[in-house]
Scaffold this motif. Sequence first.
Motif, PDB file in Angstrom:
ATOM      1  N   ASN A  20       0.023 -11.623   3.448  1.00  0.00           N
ATOM      2  CA  ASN A  20       0.298 -10.713   2.338  1.00  0.00           C
ATOM      3  C   ASN A  20      -0.813  -9.676   2.259  1.00  0.00           C
ATOM      4  N   TYR A  72      -4.101 -11.787   2.360  1.00  0.00           N
ATOM      5  CA  TYR A  72      -3.984 -13.144   1.847  1.00  0.00           C
ATOM      6  C   TYR A  72      -3.102 -13.911   2.830  1.00  0.00           C
ATOM      7  N   MET A 122      -6.137 -13.453  -3.693  1.00  0.00           N
ATOM      8  CA  MET A 122      -5.235 -12.670  -4.539  1.00  0.00           C
ATOM      9  C   MET A 122      -5.924 -12.179  -5.810  1.00  0.00           C
ATOM     10  N   ALA A 176       0.595  -9.058  -4.917  1.00  0.00           N
ATOM     11  CA  ALA A 176       0.509  -9.048  -3.460  1.00  0.00           C
ATOM     12  C   ALA A 176       1.882  -8.761  -2.875  1.00  0.00           C
ATOM     13  N   VAL A 187      -2.972  -7.820  -0.643  1.00  0.00           N
ATOM     14  CA  VAL A 187      -3.296  -7.783  -2.074  1.00  0.00           C
ATOM     15  C   VAL A 187      -3.300  -6.331  -2.530  1.00  0.00           C
ATOM     16  N   CYS A 188      -2.744  -6.065  -3.703  1.00  0.00           N
ATOM     17  CA  CYS A 188      -2.632  -4.676  -4.163  1.00  0.00           C
ATOM     18  C   CYS A 188      -2.880  -4.562  -5.663  1.00  0.00           C
TER      19      CYS A 188
END
Length: 253
Positions: free
Chosen positions: A72, A60, A52, A83, A74-75
């Motif tokens: 997930n 993730y 993350m 995330a 991650v962003c």
Amino acid sequence: MEVAPELLGCVLEHETAAGLVAVELTEVEAYAGQTDPASHAYRGMTRRNAVMFGPPGHAYVYFTYGMHFCVNIVCRGESSVSAVLLRAGAVIEGENLARARRSNRRPGGARNQETPAQAPSHRAPLAWRDLARGPARLCQALDIDRSLDGADVCVVSSPLRLRPARLGTDAGARTTDRSGRVLSQGDEPKSPDGTPGKPLGTPRKIVTGPRVGVAMAAEVPWRFWFAGDPTVSVYRAHVPRRPGPAPRKLVTP
């Protein structure tokens, strides 16, 4: 949290030696990193959540309740630690393989090595809408585990990859491309197992609501889903654990 609704309609696919399974995302949930008490990153970096804190576009994957995996995306970049949990989706490719995995998955994430032909026949068949309806089921259908933690889902050569959604005719509207999955006959098209669907090209409304099962910041409406989609999971609020009985004191005479 602008990234989360943009993921709806995107396709997550995992290619393995057994074949390809692809899931169109219909429900996601956003977490804002170290400013969000419901996020795994809220208390800082650990070995478990290190992905993350890295670059965006990576998966993730974590293990929870001693039996399930969740994935997930991650962003937003390394300083954000945000995330998006992928909560549910519709299997649009590799249904037989996804069904075999969902039928044969054992507790603790252990894979059952039975082939679809060897799968137990005494169980009732899973409804199509339930194949990836929920974050744990989604990972089971796609065969996602901790070995895919950190995978770059934006790289075409990655075994776990994310394909963009198709744009509808209306501004920003998402459309479904579940060819064969959704029939367009009549006013109420259905999938092959009878669950309601939408005709190809029909814009879908995105709605928001509270996140599922979180104890902190439960009222934050950062869960996003397609209204009326049969593959969206059932909302469940967090239920606090009841304290166990107090230890009995020994009374000496």
